[in-house]
Write an enzyme that holds these catalytic residues in place. Structure first.
Site, short mmCIF file in Angstrom:
data_model
loop_
_atom_site.label_atom_id
_atom_site.label_comp_id
_atom_site.label_asym_id
_atom_site.label_seq_id
_atom_site.Cartn_x
_atom_site.Cartn_y
_atom_site.Cartn_z
N ARG A 60 0.83 -1.21 0.00
CA ARG A 60 0.00 0.00 0.00
C ARG A 60 0.87 1.26 0.00
O ARG A 60 0.44 2.32 -0.40
CB ARG A 60 -0.96 -0.03 1.21
CG ARG A 60 -1.80 1.24 1.37
CD ARG A 60 -3.11 1.02 2.14
NE ARG A 60 -2.95 0.28 3.37
CZ ARG A 60 -2.46 0.78 4.52
NH1 ARG A 60 -2.09 2.04 4.59
NH2 ARG A 60 -2.34 0.02 5.58
N TYR A 124 -14.43 18.84 -13.46
CA TYR A 124 -14.81 17.45 -13.69
C TYR A 124 -15.93 17.09 -12.70
O TYR A 124 -15.87 17.50 -11.53
CB TYR A 124 -13.58 16.56 -13.48
CG TYR A 124 -13.89 15.10 -13.55
CD1 TYR A 124 -14.16 14.48 -14.77
CD2 TYR A 124 -13.94 14.32 -12.40
CE1 TYR A 124 -14.46 13.13 -14.84
CE2 TYR A 124 -14.23 12.97 -12.46
CZ TYR A 124 -14.50 12.38 -13.68
OH TYR A 124 -14.79 11.05 -13.75
N ASP A 198 -5.78 20.74 -12.11
CA ASP A 198 -6.07 19.46 -12.78
C ASP A 198 -5.59 19.61 -14.22
O ASP A 198 -6.16 20.36 -15.01
CB ASP A 198 -7.58 19.17 -12.71
CG ASP A 198 -7.91 17.77 -13.23
OD1 ASP A 198 -7.22 17.30 -14.15
OD2 ASP A 198 -8.89 17.17 -12.74
N LYS A 223 -6.54 8.75 -18.52
CA LYS A 223 -6.78 9.40 -19.80
C LYS A 223 -5.51 9.39 -20.68
O LYS A 223 -5.00 8.33 -20.95
CB LYS A 223 -7.33 10.80 -19.54
CG LYS A 223 -8.39 10.87 -18.40
CD LYS A 223 -9.68 10.16 -18.76
CE LYS A 223 -10.62 9.94 -17.57
NZ LYS A 223 -11.00 11.14 -16.80
#
Ligand SMILES: *Cc1c(COP(=O)(O)O)cnc(C)c1O
Length: 407
Positions: A60, A124, A198, A223
């Site tokens: 993790r 977004y 972003d 993306k």
């Protein structure tokens, strides 16, 4: 990558940045599918825990495949930039399970109860929702201002001392709005406010927000960075290495939104072709935008590269190219949108963006069907609006497909 007399170019960093030869000399860093890592001795374990010796501890917290993705993206965002003292800019990146996990770490690691986030309307959807539906219950408020209006931004910062973070998304859905990162950051810095951007739509190939003094950049790596639509992921990149290594690492590890070795491997390999893909994406998008602009069935094209886009000049100022995203309005409204989507043969009807293949979506009949028409129109999502992520196919085939679907 250790030659001090020569600085590698962006394309070379896409291929090799952050790569470390592992013990078996694999050409590509393998998928480290291991949840935990052994220590040679109790003393070594203690040294690694204290941070005196480099080493992995627990999945993790990271693994070598994840590290390669993080280092490579940090290098690309810092490419060619220098710090205030003229030395090459150093950035630190943390890979997450998704763009939203990275956004969550970014907000929760930088803002506390009683503090406020200043942002704009064109975000977004998920970012908008976390600000509107999750953070208020934790005592974190928000103010929304039109970021084109710098006087309003200044006034908001003056009026509310609790604003601690300014979040910018540019370019943004659905009309490819673009705001001035340098001007907004300059105002924020006068008020001691942290600035986050972003950069998903642009990628570091087209836009480097750190050049304008921002503190953090976030991406949905799902993306263009991955580029092939093979994995969900997100990355948070920061210039304050100490804070990234302490407060933000802690938030990331404890919220548990870690990436995994397989997704990191897919991302690392996608990044290898980022610049060549972006060149083709951009060249195709320009041609598609001009085609749509001249087509009689199209009422309007929103593409930053067209001179009639209201933010054309801002895009030109801060981006190397207006990018591969556009939207357009069909004159026939909702029914024309549905018919058009049903007639596509090569281009795909799918949400998401930034994959090699061309993706189109009709928000009014899909992502925004639950939003009232009045609300939708306020966001610029008209009945016949089609969003398009232009792919790297032969552009003649993309245009032919659009043309026959509009007949
Ligand atoms: C997709 C996207 C996100 C969210 O990323 P996920 O990987 O889907 O969690 C955030 N910002 C922008 C601009 C996006 O396009």
């Amino acid at each position: 990558m250790t030659d001090n007399t020569h600085t590698p170019g962006f394309d070379t960093l896409c291929l090799h940045g952050g790569h470390v030869t592992e013990c078996n000399r694999a050409h590509l860093t393998p998928i480290y599918a291991s949840s935990t890592y052994e220590f040679d001795s109790a003393e070594q374990a203690a040294a690694i825990f204290r941070g005196e010796e480099k080493g992995y501890i627990y999945g993790r917290w990271g693994n070598p495949t994840i590290t390669e993705a993080e280092e490579r993206i940090a290098m690309l965002e810092a490419f060619g930039l220098t710090d205030a003292d003229g030395t090459p800019l150093q950035l630190k990146a943390i890979l997450h399970a998704s763009g939203m996990a990275a956004v969550a770490t970014m907000f929760m690691g930088n803002v506390k109860a009683g503090e406020c986030i200043l942002t704009h309307q064109s975000l977004y959807g998920g970012t908008h929702e976390i600000i509107e539906k999750i953070l208020p219950d934790m005592g974190i408020t928000h103010t929304i201002v039109d970021f084109h209006d710098l006087a309003a931004v200044e006034a908001a910062l003056k009026a509310d001392q609790s604003i601690k973070l300014m979040h910018i998304e540019t370019p943004a859905n659905p009309t490819l709005q673009c705001v001035d990162i340098a001007a907004l950051t300059a105002i924020a810095k006068v008020h001691g406010v942290v600035v986050t951007v972003d950069n998903t739509f642009a990628t570091p190939y087209l836009q480097q927000p750190f050049a304008f003094g921002v503190d953090y950049v976030v991406h949905s790596t799902t993306k263009f960075l991955n580029g092939h639509g093979t994995a969900i992921g997100g990355i948070l990149v920061g210039r304050d290495i100490a804070r990234m290594s302490t407060a933000l690492t802690k938030t990331h590890r404890l919220l548990g939104g870690n990436s995994n070795a397989f997704d990191a491997f897919l991302l690392v390999n996608g990044l290898r072709t980022l610049s060549v893909r972006m060149d083709r994406h951009c060249a195709n998008a320009e041609k598609v935008a001009r085609f749509l602009h001249d087509h009689p069935a199209v009422a309007k094209v929103n593409y930053l590269g067209l001179e009639d886009h209201p933010d054309h000049a801002t895009g030109k100022k801060q981006m190397k190219h207006p990018g591969a995203m556009l939207s357009f309005e069909l004159k026939g409204g909702f029914d024309a949108g549905v018919k058009f989507m049903n007639s596509l043969k090569i281009c795909l009807n799918a949400v998401s963006l930034g994959t090699c293949d061309t993706l189109l979506s009709h928000p009014a009949s899909t992502t925004h069907m639950g939003v009232s028409r009045e609300q939708r129109l306020k966001f610029g999502i008209t009945d016949g609006l089609i969003r398009m992520s232009v792919g790297i196919e032969n552009v003649a085939d993309i245009i032919h497909d659009l043309e026959q679907a509009m007949m």
